[in-house]
Design a protein around this motif. Structure first.
Motif, PDB file in Angstrom:
ATOM      1  N   ARG A 127       0.871  -1.175   0.000  1.00 33.85           N
ATOM      2  CA  ARG A 127       0.000   0.000   0.000  1.00 33.85           C
ATOM      3  C   ARG A 127       0.903   1.219   0.000  1.00 33.85           C
ATOM      4  NH1 ARG A 127      -3.676  -2.431   4.647  1.00 33.85           N
ATOM      5  NH2 ARG A 127      -1.575  -2.781   5.370  1.00 33.85           N
ATOM      6  N   CYS A 128       0.823   1.978  -1.064  1.00 35.00           N
ATOM      7  CA  CYS A 128       1.727   3.110  -1.240  1.00 35.00           C
ATOM      8  C   CYS A 128       0.944   4.385  -1.498  1.00 35.00           C
ATOM      9  CB  CYS A 128       2.644   2.851  -2.434  1.00 35.00           C
ATOM     10  SG  CYS A 128       3.560   1.299  -2.356  1.00 35.00           S
ATOM     11  N   ASP A 129       1.494   5.489  -1.104  1.00 38.07           N
ATOM     12  CA  ASP A 129       0.924   6.793  -1.399  1.00 38.07           C
ATOM     13  C   ASP A 129       1.519   7.242  -2.736  1.00 38.07           C
ATOM     14  OD1 ASP A 129       0.008   9.364  -1.557  1.00 38.07           O
ATOM     15  OD2 ASP A 129       0.681   9.949   0.452  1.00 38.07           O
ATOM     16  N   TRP A 130       0.895   6.792  -3.840  1.00 37.37           N
ATOM     17  CA  TRP A 130       1.450   7.024  -5.172  1.00 37.37           C
ATOM     18  C   TRP A 130       1.543   8.506  -5.503  1.00 37.37           C
ATOM     19  CZ3 TRP A 130       4.086   3.144  -6.243  1.00 37.37           C
ATOM     20  CH2 TRP A 130       3.648   1.853  -6.015  1.00 37.37           C
ATOM     21  N   SER A 131       0.580   9.295  -5.084  1.00 40.35           N
ATOM     22  CA  SER A 131       0.631  10.716  -5.426  1.00 40.35           C
ATOM     23  C   SER A 131       1.843  11.382  -4.779  1.00 40.35           C
ATOM     24  CB  SER A 131      -0.654  11.426  -5.024  1.00 40.35           C
ATOM     25  OG  SER A 131      -0.838  11.367  -3.623  1.00 40.35           O
ATOM     26  N   ARG A 132       2.212  10.944  -3.602  1.00 38.05           N
ATOM     27  CA  ARG A 132       3.403  11.489  -2.936  1.00 38.05           C
ATOM     28  C   ARG A 132       4.670  11.127  -3.706  1.00 38.05           C
ATOM     29  NH1 ARG A 132       7.177  10.023   0.607  1.00 38.05           N
ATOM     30  NH2 ARG A 132       7.902  11.551   2.092  1.00 38.05           N
ATOM     31  N   LEU A 133       4.604  10.017  -4.440  1.00 37.32           N
ATOM     32  CA  LEU A 133       5.743   9.555  -5.229  1.00 37.32           C
ATOM     33  C   LEU A 133       5.671  10.041  -6.680  1.00 37.32           C
ATOM     34  CD1 LEU A 133       5.849   5.963  -3.744  1.00 37.32           C
ATOM     35  CD2 LEU A 133       7.537   7.766  -3.363  1.00 37.32           C
ATOM     36  N   GLY A 134       4.733  10.952  -6.975  1.00 34.30           N
ATOM     37  CA  GLY A 134       4.651  11.554  -8.297  1.00 34.30           C
ATOM     38  C   GLY A 134       3.929  10.721  -9.336  1.00 34.30           C
ATOM     39  N   LEU A 135       3.048   9.816  -8.893  1.00 33.54           N
ATOM     40  CA  LEU A 135       2.327   8.939  -9.821  1.00 33.54           C
ATOM     41  C   LEU A 135       0.832   8.979  -9.552  1.00 33.54           C
ATOM     42  CD1 LEU A 135       4.873   6.045  -9.510  1.00 33.54           C
ATOM     43  CD2 LEU A 135       4.473   7.387 -11.577  1.00 33.54           C
ATOM     44  N   ALA A 136       0.055   8.535 -10.525  1.00 36.61           N
ATOM     45  CA  ALA A 136      -1.400   8.549 -10.377  1.00 36.61           C
ATOM     46  C   ALA A 136      -1.962   7.164 -10.698  1.00 36.61           C
ATOM     47  CB  ALA A 136      -2.006   9.599 -11.301  1.00 36.61           C
ATOM     48  N   PHE A 137      -1.492   6.152  -9.977  1.00 35.62           N
ATOM     49  CA  PHE A 137      -1.984   4.789 -10.203  1.00 35.62           C
ATOM     50  C   PHE A 137      -3.393   4.612  -9.654  1.00 35.62           C
ATOM     51  CE2 PHE A 137       2.570   3.306 -10.231  1.00 35.62           C
ATOM     52  CZ  PHE A 137       2.534   2.792 -11.511  1.00 35.62           C
ATOM     53  N   GLN A 138      -4.194   3.850 -10.385  1.00 37.71           N
ATOM     54  CA  GLN A 138      -5.485   3.370  -9.915  1.00 37.71           C
ATOM     55  C   GLN A 138      -5.372   1.853  -9.834  1.00 37.71           C
ATOM     56  OE1 GLN A 138      -8.094   5.309  -8.980  1.00 37.71           O
ATOM     57  NE2 GLN A 138      -6.649   6.977  -9.321  1.00 37.71           N
ATOM     58  N   PRO A 139      -6.069   1.219  -8.916  1.00 37.47           N
ATOM     59  CA  PRO A 139      -5.982  -0.241  -8.826  1.00 37.47           C
ATOM     60  C   PRO A 139      -6.659  -0.915 -10.021  1.00 37.47           C
ATOM     61  CG  PRO A 139      -7.558   0.597  -7.237  1.00 37.47           C
ATOM     62  CD  PRO A 139      -6.906   1.785  -7.870  1.00 37.47           C
ATOM     63  N   TRP A 140      -6.111  -2.029 -10.453  1.00 32.48           N
ATOM     64  CA  TRP A 140      -6.690  -2.804 -11.542  1.00 32.48           C
ATOM     65  C   TRP A 140      -7.912  -3.541 -11.027  1.00 32.48           C
ATOM     66  CZ3 TRP A 140      -6.272  -8.380 -12.405  1.00 32.48           C
ATOM     67  CH2 TRP A 140      -6.729  -8.771 -13.660  1.00 32.48           C
ATOM     68  N   ASN A 141      -8.986  -3.534 -11.794  1.00 37.35           N
ATOM     69  CA  ASN A 141     -10.220  -4.220 -11.427  1.00 37.35           C
ATOM     70  C   ASN A 141     -10.586  -5.183 -12.549  1.00 37.35           C
ATOM     71  OD1 ASN A 141     -12.744  -5.127 -10.728  1.00 37.35           O
ATOM     72  ND2 ASN A 141     -13.674  -3.095 -10.565  1.00 37.35           N
ATOM     73  N   PRO A 142     -10.335  -6.480 -12.365  1.00 34.64           N
ATOM     74  CA  PRO A 142     -10.630  -7.435 -13.435  1.00 34.64           C
ATOM     75  C   PRO A 142     -12.125  -7.572 -13.718  1.00 34.64           C
ATOM     76  CG  PRO A 142     -10.053  -8.591 -11.430  1.00 34.64           C
ATOM     77  CD  PRO A 142      -9.816  -7.124 -11.166  1.00 34.64           C
ATOM     78  N   ASP A 143     -12.973  -7.108 -12.802  1.00 31.70           N
ATOM     79  CA  ASP A 143     -14.421  -7.211 -12.968  1.00 31.70           C
ATOM     80  C   ASP A 143     -15.074  -5.894 -13.385  1.00 31.70           C
ATOM     81  OD1 ASP A 143     -14.300  -9.903 -12.109  1.00 31.70           O
ATOM     82  OD2 ASP A 143     -14.229  -9.211 -10.023  1.00 31.70           O
ATOM     83  N   ALA A 144     -14.274  -4.939 -13.829  1.00 32.50           N
ATOM     84  CA  ALA A 144     -14.820  -3.633 -14.203  1.00 32.50           C
ATOM     85  C   ALA A 144     -15.804  -3.781 -15.359  1.00 32.50           C
ATOM     86  CB  ALA A 144     -13.692  -2.685 -14.596  1.00 32.50           C
ATOM     87  N   SER A 145     -16.817  -2.943 -15.347  1.00 31.97           N
ATOM     88  CA  SER A 145     -17.789  -2.973 -16.444  1.00 31.97           C
ATOM     89  C   SER A 145     -17.207  -2.203 -17.633  1.00 31.97           C
ATOM     90  CB  SER A 145     -19.103  -2.346 -15.989  1.00 31.97           C
ATOM     91  OG  SER A 145     -18.883  -1.006 -15.620  1.00 31.97           O
TER      92      SER A 145
END
Length: 149
Positions: free
Chosen positions: A69-87
């Motif tokens: 679990r990382c604070d991506w924005s603090r590290l200069g990134l904008a990751f979203q979690p992958w959702n294999p069940d996304a519509s």
């Protein structure tokens, strides 16, 4: 006395170069030796060239039961979690970047990583990351291709 002052100053400089990890939205950081988030961020920024403006990353996923679990924005990134069940378009679910657990040694860390741009369109790499005065970096040519689809 001057030697003692020089040693104290150099240890302060080295301590300032470390990349602390702060809890992200999911709670305290997990996994590895506390550097995992910074190591992964270095690969994301330097190997994949992701940033928050013109080259936003695809959703992020991790291998197996590894899930820091990382604070991506603090590290200069904008990751979203992958959702294999996304519509929506199923091809969009085939877009992601993944990272394995970093393996640390006396030279830094090695990370298995891969990116999928869509069905049957991806590439995997093994990246060597080193720690130095500028934090974790990916030296030029230190990611070798491991698979292509």
């Amino acid at each position: 006395m001057r030697v003692l002052a020089a040693l104290a100053a150099s240890s302060l400089l080295l301590g300032a170069c470390a990349t602390p990890i702060e809890p992200g939205p999911g709670g305290p950081p997990t996994g590895g030796n506390g550097n995992d988030c910074a190591v992964i961020a270095a690969i994301a920024r330097e190997h994949y060239r992701f940033n928050t403006t013109d080259n936003r990353p695809p959703p992020i996923r991790f291998d197996g039961d590894y899930a820091p679990r990382c604070d991506w924005s603090r590290l200069g990134l904008a990751f979203q979690p992958w959702n294999p069940d996304a519509s929506g378009d199923p091809r969009e679910r085939e877009r992601w970047v993944s990272f394995g657990r970093p393996v640390y040694d006396g030279r830094g860390a090695v990370v298995e990583t891969s990116i999928m741009h869509g069905p049957w369109a991806g590439v995997g790499h093994e990246c060597r990351v080193i720690s130095g005065f500028a934090g974790w970096t990916v030296p030029e040519g230190s990611c070798r291709e491991t698979w292509v689809s």
